[in-house]
Design a protein around this motif. Structure first.
Motif, PDB file in Angstrom:
ATOM      1  N   ARG A 221      17.857  10.835   5.124  1.00 20.48           N
ATOM      2  CA  ARG A 221      17.400  11.148   3.772  1.00 20.48           C
ATOM      3  C   ARG A 221      15.932  11.565   3.764  1.00 20.48           C
ATOM      4  O   ARG A 221      15.549  12.553   3.129  1.00 20.48           O
ATOM      5  CB  ARG A 221      17.608   9.936   2.850  1.00 20.48           C
ATOM      6  CG  ARG A 221      17.331  10.245   1.411  1.00 20.48           C
ATOM      7  CD  ARG A 221      17.036   9.026   0.587  1.00 20.48           C
ATOM      8  NE  ARG A 221      16.280   7.998   1.252  1.00 20.48           N
ATOM      9  CZ  ARG A 221      14.949   8.015   1.443  1.00 20.48           C
ATOM     10  NH1 ARG A 221      14.238   9.034   1.030  1.00 20.48           N
ATOM     11  NH2 ARG A 221      14.349   7.016   2.055  1.00 20.48           N
ATOM     12  N   ILE A 222      15.104  10.829   4.510  1.00 25.11           N
ATOM     13  CA  ILE A 222      13.681  11.167   4.574  1.00 25.11           C
ATOM     14  C   ILE A 222      13.501  12.559   5.178  1.00 25.11           C
ATOM     15  O   ILE A 222      12.731  13.385   4.681  1.00 25.11           O
ATOM     16  CB  ILE A 222      12.916  10.116   5.413  1.00 25.11           C
ATOM     17  CG1 ILE A 222      12.847   8.792   4.659  1.00 25.11           C
ATOM     18  CG2 ILE A 222      11.518  10.610   5.756  1.00 25.11           C
ATOM     19  CD1 ILE A 222      12.233   7.654   5.454  1.00 25.11           C
TER      20      ILE A 222
ATOM     21  N   GLU B  98      14.442  15.280   2.793  1.00 29.54           N
ATOM     22  CA  GLU B  98      13.416  15.437   1.757  1.00 29.54           C
ATOM     23  C   GLU B  98      12.168  16.136   2.301  1.00 29.54           C
ATOM     24  O   GLU B  98      11.526  16.917   1.621  1.00 29.54           O
ATOM     25  CB  GLU B  98      13.046  14.059   1.187  1.00 29.54           C
ATOM     26  CG  GLU B  98      12.155  14.172  -0.026  1.00 29.54           C
ATOM     27  CD  GLU B  98      11.991  12.828  -0.732  1.00 29.54           C
ATOM     28  OE1 GLU B  98      10.903  12.569  -1.241  1.00 29.54           O
ATOM     29  OE2 GLU B  98      12.958  12.045  -0.767  1.00 29.54           O
ATOM     30  N   GLU B  99      11.847  15.853   3.557  1.00 27.97           N
ATOM     31  CA  GLU B  99      10.664  16.483   4.156  1.00 27.97           C
ATOM     32  C   GLU B  99      10.957  17.888   4.689  1.00 27.97           C
ATOM     33  O   GLU B  99      10.078  18.552   5.226  1.00 27.97           O
ATOM     34  CB  GLU B  99      10.127  15.597   5.292  1.00 27.97           C
ATOM     35  CG  GLU B  99       9.539  14.285   4.789  1.00 27.97           C
ATOM     36  CD  GLU B  99       8.843  13.475   5.876  1.00 27.97           C
ATOM     37  OE1 GLU B  99       8.986  13.845   7.060  1.00 27.97           O
ATOM     38  OE2 GLU B  99       8.170  12.490   5.534  1.00 27.97           O
TER      39      GLU B  99
ATOM     40  N   SER C   3       8.039  15.057  12.270  1.00 22.55           N
ATOM     41  CA  SER C   3       7.668  15.377  10.884  1.00 22.55           C
ATOM     42  C   SER C   3       6.614  16.486  10.811  1.00 22.55           C
ATOM     43  O   SER C   3       6.520  17.184   9.823  1.00 22.55           O
ATOM     44  CB  SER C   3       7.203  14.132  10.129  1.00 22.55           C
ATOM     45  OG  SER C   3       5.935  13.746  10.600  1.00 22.55           O
TER      46      SER C   3
ATOM     47  N   ARG D 172       4.526   3.918   8.287  1.00 26.29           N
ATOM     48  CA  ARG D 172       4.321   5.366   8.178  1.00 26.29           C
ATOM     49  C   ARG D 172       3.123   5.664   7.271  1.00 26.29           C
ATOM     50  O   ARG D 172       3.151   6.587   6.471  1.00 26.29           O
ATOM     51  CB  ARG D 172       5.585   6.076   7.667  1.00 26.29           C
ATOM     52  CG  ARG D 172       6.798   5.807   8.535  1.00 26.29           C
ATOM     53  CD  ARG D 172       7.926   6.751   8.221  1.00 26.29           C
ATOM     54  NE  ARG D 172       7.629   8.081   8.720  1.00 26.29           N
ATOM     55  CZ  ARG D 172       7.992   9.191   8.104  1.00 26.29           C
ATOM     56  NH1 ARG D 172       8.623   9.145   6.966  1.00 26.29           N
ATOM     57  NH2 ARG D 172       7.699  10.352   8.631  1.00 26.29           N
TER      58      ARG D 172
ATOM     59  N   GLU E 249       9.746   2.066  -1.780  1.00 28.04           N
ATOM     60  CA  GLU E 249       9.880   1.931  -0.317  1.00 28.04           C
ATOM     61  C   GLU E 249       8.603   1.367   0.320  1.00 28.04           C
ATOM     62  O   GLU E 249       8.662   0.517   1.209  1.00 28.04           O
ATOM     63  CB  GLU E 249      10.209   3.307   0.283  1.00 28.04           C
ATOM     64  CG  GLU E 249      10.944   3.261   1.595  1.00 28.04           C
ATOM     65  CD  GLU E 249      12.394   2.793   1.444  1.00 28.04           C
ATOM     66  OE1 GLU E 249      13.010   2.535   2.468  1.00 28.04           O
ATOM     67  OE2 GLU E 249      12.904   2.668   0.310  1.00 28.04           O
ATOM     68  N   THR E 250       7.456   1.815  -0.167  1.00 30.92           N
ATOM     69  CA  THR E 250       6.199   1.360   0.433  1.00 30.92           C
ATOM     70  C   THR E 250       5.944  -0.122   0.140  1.00 30.92           C
ATOM     71  O   THR E 250       5.264  -0.787   0.907  1.00 30.92           O
ATOM     72  CB  THR E 250       5.008   2.180  -0.094  1.00 30.92           C
ATOM     73  OG1 THR E 250       5.006   2.107  -1.513  1.00 30.92           O
ATOM     74  CG2 THR E 250       5.114   3.630   0.337  1.00 30.92           C
TER      75      THR E 250
ATOM     76  N   ARG F  65       5.313  10.163  -0.557  1.00 30.77           N
ATOM     77  CA  ARG F  65       6.391   9.265  -0.950  1.00 30.77           C
ATOM     78  C   ARG F  65       7.279   8.875   0.232  1.00 30.77           C
ATOM     79  O   ARG F  65       7.717   7.746   0.351  1.00 30.77           O
ATOM     80  CB  ARG F  65       7.243   9.946  -2.026  1.00 30.77           C
ATOM     81  CG  ARG F  65       8.019   9.018  -2.900  1.00 30.77           C
ATOM     82  CD  ARG F  65       8.902   9.795  -3.846  1.00 30.77           C
ATOM     83  NE  ARG F  65      10.081  10.282  -3.147  1.00 30.77           N
ATOM     84  CZ  ARG F  65      11.218   9.591  -3.075  1.00 30.77           C
ATOM     85  NH1 ARG F  65      11.324   8.434  -3.653  1.00 30.77           N
ATOM     86  NH2 ARG F  65      12.252  10.066  -2.421  1.00 30.77           N
ATOM     87  N   THR F  66       7.554   9.842   1.113  1.00 30.53           N
ATOM     88  CA  THR F  66       8.435   9.553   2.236  1.00 30.53           C
ATOM     89  C   THR F  66       7.656   9.042   3.438  1.00 30.53           C
ATOM     90  O   THR F  66       8.233   8.755   4.466  1.00 30.53           O
ATOM     91  CB  THR F  66       9.204  10.814   2.663  1.00 30.53           C
ATOM     92  OG1 THR F  66       8.240  11.830   2.987  1.00 30.53           O
ATOM     93  CG2 THR F  66      10.104  11.317   1.579  1.00 30.53           C
ATOM     94  N   GLY F  67       6.349   8.959   3.309  1.00 33.73           N
ATOM     95  CA  GLY F  67       5.545   8.489   4.433  1.00 33.73           C
ATOM     96  C   GLY F  67       4.847   9.624   5.151  1.00 33.73           C
ATOM     97  O   GLY F  67       3.989   9.399   5.979  1.00 33.73           O
ATOM     98  N   ARG F  68       5.211  10.868   4.820  1.00 32.45           N
ATOM     99  CA  ARG F  68       4.515  11.991   5.446  1.00 32.45           C
ATOM    100  C   ARG F  68       3.092  12.066   4.885  1.00 32.45           C
ATOM    101  O   ARG F  68       2.875  11.862   3.689  1.00 32.45           O
ATOM    102  CB  ARG F  68       5.259  13.296   5.154  1.00 32.45           C
ATOM    103  CG  ARG F  68       4.478  14.516   5.596  1.00 32.45           C
ATOM    104  CD  ARG F  68       5.238  15.786   5.313  1.00 32.45           C
ATOM    105  NE  ARG F  68       6.181  16.073   6.397  1.00 32.45           N
ATOM    106  CZ  ARG F  68       6.892  17.191   6.470  1.00 32.45           C
ATOM    107  NH1 ARG F  68       6.805  18.088   5.536  1.00 32.45           N
ATOM    108  NH2 ARG F  68       7.711  17.387   7.470  1.00 32.45           N
TER     109      ARG F  68
ATOM    110  N   GLY G 299      13.113   4.927  -3.353  1.00 29.13           N
ATOM    111  CA  GLY G 299      12.123   5.823  -3.942  1.00 29.13           C
ATOM    112  C   GLY G 299      10.711   5.337  -3.708  1.00 29.13           C
ATOM    113  O   GLY G 299      10.352   4.931  -2.604  1.00 29.13           O
ATOM    114  N   ASP G 300       9.908   5.350  -4.770  1.00 28.61           N
ATOM    115  CA  ASP G 300       8.505   4.969  -4.647  1.00 28.61           C
ATOM    116  C   ASP G 300       8.339   3.508  -4.248  1.00 28.61           C
ATOM    117  O   ASP G 300       7.254   3.092  -3.845  1.00 28.61           O
ATOM    118  CB  ASP G 300       7.772   5.215  -5.980  1.00 28.61           C
ATOM    119  CG  ASP G 300       7.686   6.701  -6.277  1.00 28.61           C
ATOM    120  OD1 ASP G 300       7.759   7.483  -5.319  1.00 28.61           O
ATOM    121  OD2 ASP G 300       7.562   7.059  -7.466  1.00 28.61           O
TER     122      ASP G 300
ATOM    123  N   GLU H  31      11.402   5.414  13.316  1.00 31.39           N
ATOM    124  CA  GLU H  31      10.008   5.709  13.006  1.00 31.39           C
ATOM    125  C   GLU H  31       9.382   6.566  14.113  1.00 31.39           C
ATOM    126  O   GLU H  31       8.583   7.458  13.845  1.00 31.39           O
ATOM    127  CB  GLU H  31       9.240   4.405  12.803  1.00 31.39           C
ATOM    128  CG  GLU H  31       9.549   3.700  11.484  1.00 31.39           C
ATOM    129  CD  GLU H  31      10.975   3.182  11.378  1.00 31.39           C
ATOM    130  OE1 GLU H  31      11.577   2.855  12.424  1.00 31.39           O
ATOM    131  OE2 GLU H  31      11.503   3.123  10.252  1.00 31.39           O
TER     132      GLU H  31
END
Lengths: 306, 365
Positions: free
Chosen positions: B104-105, B108-109, B87, A275, B353-354, A68-71, B350-351, B80
């Motif tokens: 935020r990302i 969450e990660e 990450s 990502r 974003e992509t 979801r976050t791109g990971r 949320g979802d 990025e």
């Protein structure tokens, strides 16, 4: 034949001994082959470490899932990324890249062939100097040289300024397809010239003379003697230019603009902007395969013709 | 197996090392429960991963001199790039400076350490409107470093006084007839956000048809867009390569310094406001030095020096008293109240974003 020599001797020595029923010649050949394998070990190890393993990692990622976050989520393996390769956008970018690669290769050939031919007619000393001049740009970084082109092509740079001074109006070169092709031809021309020169240098000029004596015109002598004999150089040069220009990143990124996204930039944008590592990896694998197949087919076709 | 005393000694040593490694790993996994840091405590050199050219030249030497440690700096040019580097873990940095959505990302990660706010007494210096940001409630994992707006740099010497509007990049009647080209950021949220502002829609929309409208606008703008560029847009504007550029306030103001004929405009339809925040990586080797560094940057005089160096407004209330009034009163640096009312943060969709990245790449590749 027994697979192993009688026991007792250490393993390393055992295989040096002639095997049952083996001639001394064959044993020597086997030994030489083994030594050859030993010499080949460093390059094999290097290739494994720096090429095979990274490529395997890319292959693994191409079957993973974008979280979801791109990971990237490793696990939940799927081929969704490969399914996207047929999207119109991907085909458009790949098609555009192929177009630029073919055009760049053609221009390099048209410029490089006469130049390489001319070189072979010069005295040895002049040739050496010219070859050094061809290779000289490689002594500085491609990034630096591309930035130099940015300065030359910029609206306030010398080329548009000269154009305006001649009263020819405003010229916009930077961020255009022209700038990209110019940068690619500039960057990869030496890869065309050097193999062509190597092929043409070996050409026996007496064959051309014989053709002329037998009544061939200049064009016919070139068409039927010089060109076929230089074809290995043309093939090698074309592949050396086409493959890297297809995936070029630095040149189109710095000199190109909103309408010149090529596969190199497209893949990078998948990894950074989007990502989406699985899709970026699948794209990389597809490009690699495409180039591999294209190169093999190209070499085969040329072999058949020769 | 029998072991001689000598061997046993070695076995013990190996076990001890293994236990240490295990403890270190456990510490890394459960970073929130790591040793407490005191204000001003340092536990080694600082490994700082920051935006290119984002601190005033005196900050790092002053920190090194005061605490007797070294600062090792490394740089990135986009969130990025930062995300890609950290990450996977093991990046080996202490302090990073992600923008709001990237914070935020990273939270969450699980990439960021929960801050020990007791070790950062200067948090009291923050402006009230920066103490509870939507991207990181209560500043639990990050502390605002600088903030700014995303708008348009314009060559007013060539275009004259123009309306501050996104029409300068999106309207065929306006952008299409400019005596030159424009550039847009290479950033899905910023560019689609600008298009959504221009259409009068929510820049954080999760409506597919609204987003599609914005993407169509961006695709149409390709005709007069020279490049999608997040790194050199201000130089391209100053050199005359483009006449309107989409970018961040401070970068333009720095590039315009000493030049006539350029202006930074915040479009009247609305624009993005953003915060870059300092944060500590979950596996930071020197978490106490990192807390002390954040506290150091939050000092009033350090905040003032930062803003005076890069022309981005400070989230530091105590610093405002020390900042040159010319900068404080410059609406291009500190937006007026009327402008502030039009500014919006980019929020997590949320979802969805992509969809932003996919539609942006489709419109621009």
């Amino acid at each position: 034949m027994r697979a192993t020599a009688p026991g007792g001797a250490p393993a390393a020595l055992r295989s040096d001994l002639p095997r049952d029923g083996e001639s001394p010649e064959r044993a020597a050949a086997r030994l030489a082959a083994r030594r050859g394998a030993l010499i080949a070990l460093p390059p094999i190890a290097t290739m494994t470490l720096l090429f095979v393993i990274p490529l395997a990692i890319v292959a693994v990622y191409s079957f993973a899932t974008r979280g979801r976050t791109g990971r990237t989520v490793l696990g939940d393996w799927n081929i969704a990324a490969y399914a996207r390769l047929g999207e119109p956008l991907v085909l458009e970018v790949v098609g555009r890249s192929l177009g630029y690669a073919v055009l760049t290769t053609a221009i390099c050939l048209v410029i490089g062939y006469p130049f390489a031919y001319w070189l072979t007619t010069r005295p040895m000393r002049v040739r050496a100097v010219m070859i050094v001049l061809v290779m000289l740009p490689f002594w500085s970084n491609l990034l630096v040289r591309t930035y130099a082109w940015r300065v030359l092509l910029a609206s306030d740079g010398p080329i548009p300024a000269a154009f305006a001074a001649l009263g020819l109006g405003e010229l916009r070169l930077l961020f255009t397809p022209f700038a990209v092709v110019l940068g690619l031809v500039y960057g990869y021309l030496p890869f065309m010239v050097l193999p062509l020169y190597a092929a043409l240098e070996r050409l026996d000029l007496r064959l051309v003379e014989a053709a002329r004596d037998l009544g061939a015109s200049g064009w016919e002598a070139f068409r039927h003697v010089t060109w076929p004999l230089s074809r290995p150089g043309v093939v090698a040069g074309s592949v050396l230019v086409m493959v890297p220009t297809f995936g070029a990143y630095v040149t189109p990124e710095l000199l190109g603009g909103s309408r010149t996204t090529l596969v190199g930039s497209f893949v990078v944008r998948q990894f950074l902007s989007a990502r989406d590592w699985p899709f970026g990896s699948a794209l990389s694998m597809a490009i690699l395969l495409l180039m591999l197949v294209a190169t093999v087919v190209y070499f085969r076709l040329q072999e058949d013709r020769a | 197996m029998r072991t001689t005393p000598k061997h046993r000694g070695r076995t013990v040593a190996v076990l001890a090392v293994t236990a240490l490694i295990a403890a270190a790993c456990a510490g890394g996994d459960d970073a929130g429960g790591a040793a407490t840091c005191e204000p001003g405590q340092v536990d080694g050199d600082l490994l700082l991963y920051n935006w290119t050219d984002y601190v005033d030249p005196e900050l790092v030497p002053a920190f090194e001199a005061e605490y007797g440690i070294e600062v090792v700096e490394d740089f990135y040019t986009s969130n990025e790039e930062l995300l890609a580097r950290v990450s996977a873990g093991g990046a080996g940095y202490d302090v990073v400076v992600p923008s709001d959505y990237a914070v935020r990302i990273m939270v969450e990660e699980g990439s960021l350490l929960e801050l020990q706010q007791d070790a950062i007494p200067n948090l009291a210096n923050l402006r009230d409107d920066f103490t509870d940001p939507a991207y990181d409630p209560g500043n639990a994992h990050s502390v605002p470093f600088l903030w700014g707006t995303t708008g348009l740099g314009v060559n007013v010497g060539l275009l004259g006084d123009v309306e501050p509007s996104w029409a300068l990049v999106f309207d065929p009647e306006v952008a299409g007839t400019l005596p030159g080209r424009v550039s847009l950021l290479d950033d899905p949220r910023e560019v689609l956000g600008a298009a959504l502002h221009y259409l009068g829609l929510d820049p954080n929309t999760t409506d597919e048809s609204e987003l599609q409208q914005a993407a169509d606008l961006v695709a149409q703008a390709r005709e007069w867009t020279a490049a999608y560029d997040s790194g050199t847009y201000q130089d391209n504007l100053v050199s005359g390569e483009v006449v309107v550029a989409h970018g961040y306030s401070g970068n333009f103001l720095e590039a315009f310094d000493g030049l006539e004929g350029f202006a930074y405009l915040v479009p009247e339809e609305g624009a993005t406001v953003w915060t870059d925040a300092m944060a500590i990586l979950a596996d930071a080797p020197h978490p106490c030095t990192a807390h002390t560094f954040i506290d150091f940057v939050l000092r009033a005089e350090r905040g003032a020096a930062l803003t005076e160096y890069i022309y981005y407004p400070s989230p530091n209330a105590a610093a405002e008293a020390l900042i040159d009034t010319e900068i404080l009163e410059d609406p291009a640096v500190y937006p007026s109240a009327a402008t502030q009312a039009r500014l919006r943060f980019l929020q997590d969709t949320g979802d969805f974003e992509t969809r932003y990245t996919d539609l942006f790449l489709q419109a621009t590749s």
